[in-house]
Motif scaffolding. Sequence first.
Motif, mmCIF file in Angstrom:
data_model
loop_
_atom_site.group_PDB
_atom_site.id
_atom_site.type_symbol
_atom_site.label_atom_id
_atom_site.label_comp_id
_atom_site.label_asym_id
_atom_site.label_seq_id
_atom_site.Cartn_x
_atom_site.Cartn_y
_atom_site.Cartn_z
ATOM 1 N N PHE A 192 50.957 52.139 -59.887
ATOM 2 C CA PHE A 192 52.183 52.817 -60.332
ATOM 3 C C PHE A 192 52.261 52.710 -61.859
ATOM 4 O O PHE A 192 52.632 51.650 -62.392
ATOM 5 C CB PHE A 192 53.419 52.163 -59.698
ATOM 6 N N PRO A 193 51.905 53.771 -62.557
ATOM 7 C CA PRO A 193 51.774 53.687 -64.028
ATOM 8 C C PRO A 193 52.994 53.091 -64.734
ATOM 9 O O PRO A 193 52.836 52.315 -65.666
ATOM 10 C CB PRO A 193 51.552 55.141 -64.442
ATOM 11 N N LYS A 194 54.207 53.447 -64.285
ATOM 12 C CA LYS A 194 55.397 52.973 -65.008
ATOM 13 C C LYS A 194 55.633 51.471 -64.831
ATOM 14 O O LYS A 194 56.192 50.808 -65.697
ATOM 15 C CB LYS A 194 56.638 53.749 -64.553
ATOM 16 N N GLN A 195 55.221 50.955 -63.674
ATOM 17 C CA GLN A 195 55.426 49.514 -63.417
ATOM 18 C C GLN A 195 54.115 48.717 -63.553
ATOM 19 O O GLN A 195 54.062 47.554 -63.161
ATOM 20 C CB GLN A 195 55.982 49.282 -62.012
ATOM 21 N N SER A 196 53.077 49.346 -64.062
ATOM 22 C CA SER A 196 51.761 48.685 -64.066
ATOM 23 C C SER A 196 51.757 47.396 -64.895
ATOM 24 O O SER A 196 50.891 46.547 -64.716
ATOM 25 C CB SER A 196 50.684 49.635 -64.567
ATOM 26 N N TRP A 197 52.733 47.252 -65.789
ATOM 27 C CA TRP A 197 52.798 46.027 -66.600
ATOM 28 C C TRP A 197 52.986 44.784 -65.732
ATOM 29 O O TRP A 197 52.622 43.677 -66.122
ATOM 30 C CB TRP A 197 53.934 46.125 -67.626
ATOM 31 N N LEU A 198 53.548 44.985 -64.530
ATOM 32 C CA LEU A 198 53.758 43.829 -63.641
ATOM 33 C C LEU A 198 52.433 43.192 -63.224
ATOM 34 O O LEU A 198 52.379 41.999 -62.910
ATOM 35 C CB LEU A 198 54.537 44.261 -62.391
ATOM 36 N N ALA A 199 51.359 43.993 -63.216
ATOM 37 C CA ALA A 199 50.041 43.464 -62.840
ATOM 38 C C ALA A 199 49.541 42.439 -63.853
ATOM 39 O O ALA A 199 48.620 41.669 -63.558
ATOM 40 C CB ALA A 199 49.044 44.604 -62.707
ATOM 41 N N ARG A 200 50.140 42.417 -65.035
ATOM 42 C CA ARG A 200 49.688 41.460 -66.056
ATOM 43 C C ARG A 200 50.115 40.036 -65.731
ATOM 44 O O ARG A 200 49.514 39.096 -66.218
ATOM 45 C CB ARG A 200 50.250 41.861 -67.422
ATOM 46 N N TRP A 201 51.154 39.893 -64.936
ATOM 47 C CA TRP A 201 51.634 38.546 -64.597
ATOM 48 C C TRP A 201 50.583 37.739 -63.839
ATOM 49 O O TRP A 201 50.235 36.639 -64.267
ATOM 50 C CB TRP A 201 52.935 38.638 -63.794
ATOM 51 N N PRO A 202 50.076 38.280 -62.732
ATOM 52 C CA PRO A 202 49.035 37.490 -62.044
ATOM 53 C C PRO A 202 47.773 37.330 -62.891
ATOM 54 O O PRO A 202 47.109 36.303 -62.810
ATOM 55 C CB PRO A 202 48.746 38.283 -60.766
ATOM 56 N N ILE A 203 47.478 38.344 -63.735
ATOM 57 C CA ILE A 203 46.287 38.234 -64.598
ATOM 58 C C ILE A 203 46.472 37.058 -65.557
ATOM 59 O O ILE A 203 45.577 36.217 -65.705
ATOM 60 C CB ILE A 203 46.056 39.536 -65.398
ATOM 61 N N ALA A 204 47.656 36.998 -66.172
ATOM 62 C CA ALA A 204 47.930 35.907 -67.129
ATOM 63 C C ALA A 204 47.860 34.556 -66.425
ATOM 64 O O ALA A 204 47.288 33.589 -66.950
ATOM 65 C CB ALA A 204 49.301 36.107 -67.753
ATOM 66 N N LEU A 205 48.405 34.519 -65.217
ATOM 67 C CA LEU A 205 48.398 33.268 -64.444
ATOM 68 C C LEU A 205 46.972 32.840 -64.118
ATOM 69 O O LEU A 205 46.600 31.673 -64.292
ATOM 70 C CB LEU A 205 49.200 33.472 -63.146
ATOM 71 N N MET A 206 46.166 33.803 -63.675
ATOM 72 C CA MET A 206 44.770 33.504 -63.319
ATOM 73 C C MET A 206 43.983 33.047 -64.548
ATOM 74 O O MET A 206 43.229 32.077 -64.490
ATOM 75 C CB MET A 206 44.085 34.751 -62.738
ATOM 76 N N MET A 207 44.160 33.765 -65.657
ATOM 77 C CA MET A 207 43.423 33.413 -66.878
ATOM 78 C C MET A 207 43.779 31.997 -67.321
ATOM 79 O O MET A 207 42.911 31.190 -67.640
ATOM 80 C CB MET A 207 43.762 34.394 -68.011
ATOM 81 N N GLY A 208 45.089 31.711 -67.343
ATOM 82 C CA GLY A 208 45.552 30.386 -67.767
ATOM 83 C C GLY A 208 45.047 29.306 -66.838
ATOM 84 O O GLY A 208 44.543 28.267 -67.279
ATOM 85 N N TYR A 209 45.132 29.588 -65.540
ATOM 86 C CA TYR A 209 44.706 28.611 -64.541
ATOM 87 C C TYR A 209 43.210 28.303 -64.692
ATOM 88 O O TYR A 209 42.807 27.147 -64.756
ATOM 89 C CB TYR A 209 45.010 29.158 -63.139
ATOM 90 N N TYR A 210 42.405 29.359 -64.759
ATOM 91 C CA TYR A 210 40.957 29.151 -64.807
ATOM 92 C C TYR A 210 40.512 28.517 -66.124
ATOM 93 O O TYR A 210 39.591 27.702 -66.138
ATOM 94 C CB TYR A 210 40.211 30.463 -64.557
ATOM 95 N N CYS A 211 41.172 28.919 -67.224
ATOM 96 C CA CYS A 211 40.805 28.300 -68.510
ATOM 97 C C CYS A 211 41.133 26.808 -68.466
ATOM 98 O O CYS A 211 40.340 25.976 -68.893
ATOM 99 C CB CYS A 211 41.557 28.957 -69.662
ATOM 100 N N GLY A 212 42.294 26.492 -67.929
ATOM 101 C CA GLY A 212 42.714 25.089 -67.876
ATOM 102 C C GLY A 212 41.846 24.267 -66.958
ATOM 103 O O GLY A 212 41.393 23.175 -67.309
ATOM 104 N N ILE A 213 41.563 24.828 -65.783
ATOM 105 C CA ILE A 213 40.837 24.041 -64.774
ATOM 106 C C ILE A 213 39.376 23.825 -65.171
ATOM 107 O O ILE A 213 38.730 22.898 -64.693
ATOM 108 C CB ILE A 213 40.957 24.704 -63.382
ATOM 109 N N SER A 214 38.857 24.685 -66.056
ATOM 110 C CA SER A 214 37.439 24.523 -66.423
ATOM 111 C C SER A 214 37.249 23.524 -67.571
ATOM 112 O O SER A 214 36.120 23.169 -67.882
ATOM 113 C CB SER A 214 36.826 25.878 -66.785
ATOM 114 N N ILE A 215 38.344 23.061 -68.182
ATOM 115 C CA ILE A 215 38.204 22.144 -69.329
ATOM 116 C C ILE A 215 37.529 20.838 -68.910
ATOM 117 O O ILE A 215 36.491 20.450 -69.447
ATOM 118 C CB ILE A 215 39.583 21.849 -69.976
ATOM 119 N N SER A 216 38.117 20.180 -67.919
ATOM 120 C CA SER A 216 37.598 18.863 -67.522
ATOM 121 C C SER A 216 36.156 18.920 -67.002
ATOM 122 O O SER A 216 35.299 18.181 -67.485
ATOM 123 C CB SER A 216 38.557 18.250 -66.505
#
Lengths: 215, 383
Positions: A92-116
């Motif tokens: 849905f082009p008008k609401q497509s910005w909502l897809a960024r939330w899980p992307i941001a969560l995944m990116m943050g999670y994976y970056c954090g979890i790979s540190i140790s």
Amino acid sequence: MQLSTSIWVWIAAFLTLTIYSFLYKDNPLYRFAEHVFVGASVGWSIAIVWHMTAIPYIGIPLRDAFVQRNWPGLIYVAIPTLLGCLYFFRFFPKQSWLARWPIALMMGYYCGISISPSIETNIFTQVQGTILTGFNPTSLSSWWALLLLIGVVSTLFYFFFSLKHEGIVGKTSRLGIWFVMIAFGASFGYTVMARVSLLIGRIQFLLHDWLGILK
Amino acid sequence: MKILTISFALLLSFSAVSGGVSVEDFPNDDGSSLIVRWNSTVNTEAAGYYVYRQDNPEDGYFLLSRIASPAETLFVDYDPRYPLSAGMNVSYKIVAISHEEEELEILGESSVFSSSASFFNGTKTNTFFATVIAFGLILYFINTIKKGKSLFIRKIAGLDALDEAVGRATEMGRPVLYVTGLGYMEDIATVASVNILGPVAKKVAEYESTILVPNFDPIVYTVTSEVVKEAYLEAGRPDAYNPDQVFFISEHQFAYVAAVNGIMLREKPATNLFLGMFYAESLLLAETGNQTGAIQIAGTDAVTQLPFFVTSCDYTLIGEELYAASAYLSRDPVLCATIKAQDIEKGLLMILLVSLSILSILNVFFFKSDIVWRLISAFFRVE
């Protein structure tokens, strides 16, 4: 020579040969095999995700939590599920910005979890394995360990990005890239051998399972 | 020493002892393990023990494990078949058994013990300090750059060629193919690749050329499509962005390769960029691209695949050059600060490597003590 009577072996042999036809040039048979391969793999992936992720990790826990009136459990499963569903807003082009939330969560999670694990495996384990311990001048393995240490230190010099590669740094980094290339040569030969064994496996399938020439 | 004493006292206070069987929390874990101790049997016929566990008083005890030696007095309960989790209330029963596996005597039952997760994993103290140092250095250099000091980054040939490669694609009227590999978002190489995709897509948008980004993983696909869209916006060409430029193919390795090879032969991209995590498909992709006559720039931290890229591509970013690429291309102060911080960390590691090795050699010839090895073991927590 005893030809296979299994229809599946014939199909597999046909698809193998159509894929190999790519060695000559792109052709309709290769395109057919390519599309069958991609389509089948996507269909298979969807079935796997549905049966091994969606049902056991979402469907069943949600149903159980609802039946048992386990509201914290329901929320525990529902929140990540809803976050995952936000990906569908890409349609849905008008609401497509909502897809960024899980992307941001995944990116943050994976970056954090790979540190140790990165620090433990890429740094501590490597450094510990490289440090010379119990050096014995009469043992060849000690001299190999010393060579390894020189190789690691000089290679590290090559990967200094904030220093100009001139003078002693330049010479050491040049030595380091020599070590890297020697390692690549060894790795190349080793991997090619493994690939040849894959080819042999395929040829065995064609000559043994399909044509029955090889016993 | 004082901390150790307190820890030991706390450990004792968190154990459940009853009838000669005690239960202790396993240190530095998430509550998935417990330690069970008992006094060994005096029965001379004993050949071992049965360890029983009770998760729920209504269900009674079930056989958890068989200990094959009567001298054994300790059992660590960590079995994926019968998982423990923090907060579970369990009790144990130890029974001595004969060679014929007959139960000889009940040595005791523990009282109910609740498993708990450790707040801090003490075995990872070194990792914690390394992380703090890394973060501290990054913050320091970000601060330094913000004060106006510029940081030098050496020339990386493969990245200097990117402009030329994108320009060539524009002149030839052919697309740029950007392959992020088979990695997932948790792979550092994929994160680096996504970071490089931004500046590359921006350059493509500025040159009014086309970029094709076939994806292996659906999550990576959503990220790359957002990155490309953002790049077109930054370049001031949102109208030129076509969502079909970024697409998902398949999660199957060789199906993905077959499709990308097909794209290379049919679309004939002038430039192929293979940046990210690659496995056995690296040579298949690079060789096909080589046959089509495209300029190829590859980069990965997969050591086993780098030789294939070196032999079949025009430029190859080796390992950490891939990580440095996003800073190099964007000249973003924050990213440049991370490069500088990483260099300092590498320097520290080099000093550590060389100094401990020299110390070790001196130890062999002069001190002749095991203190050096103990020092290294303590630092790296190696048994």
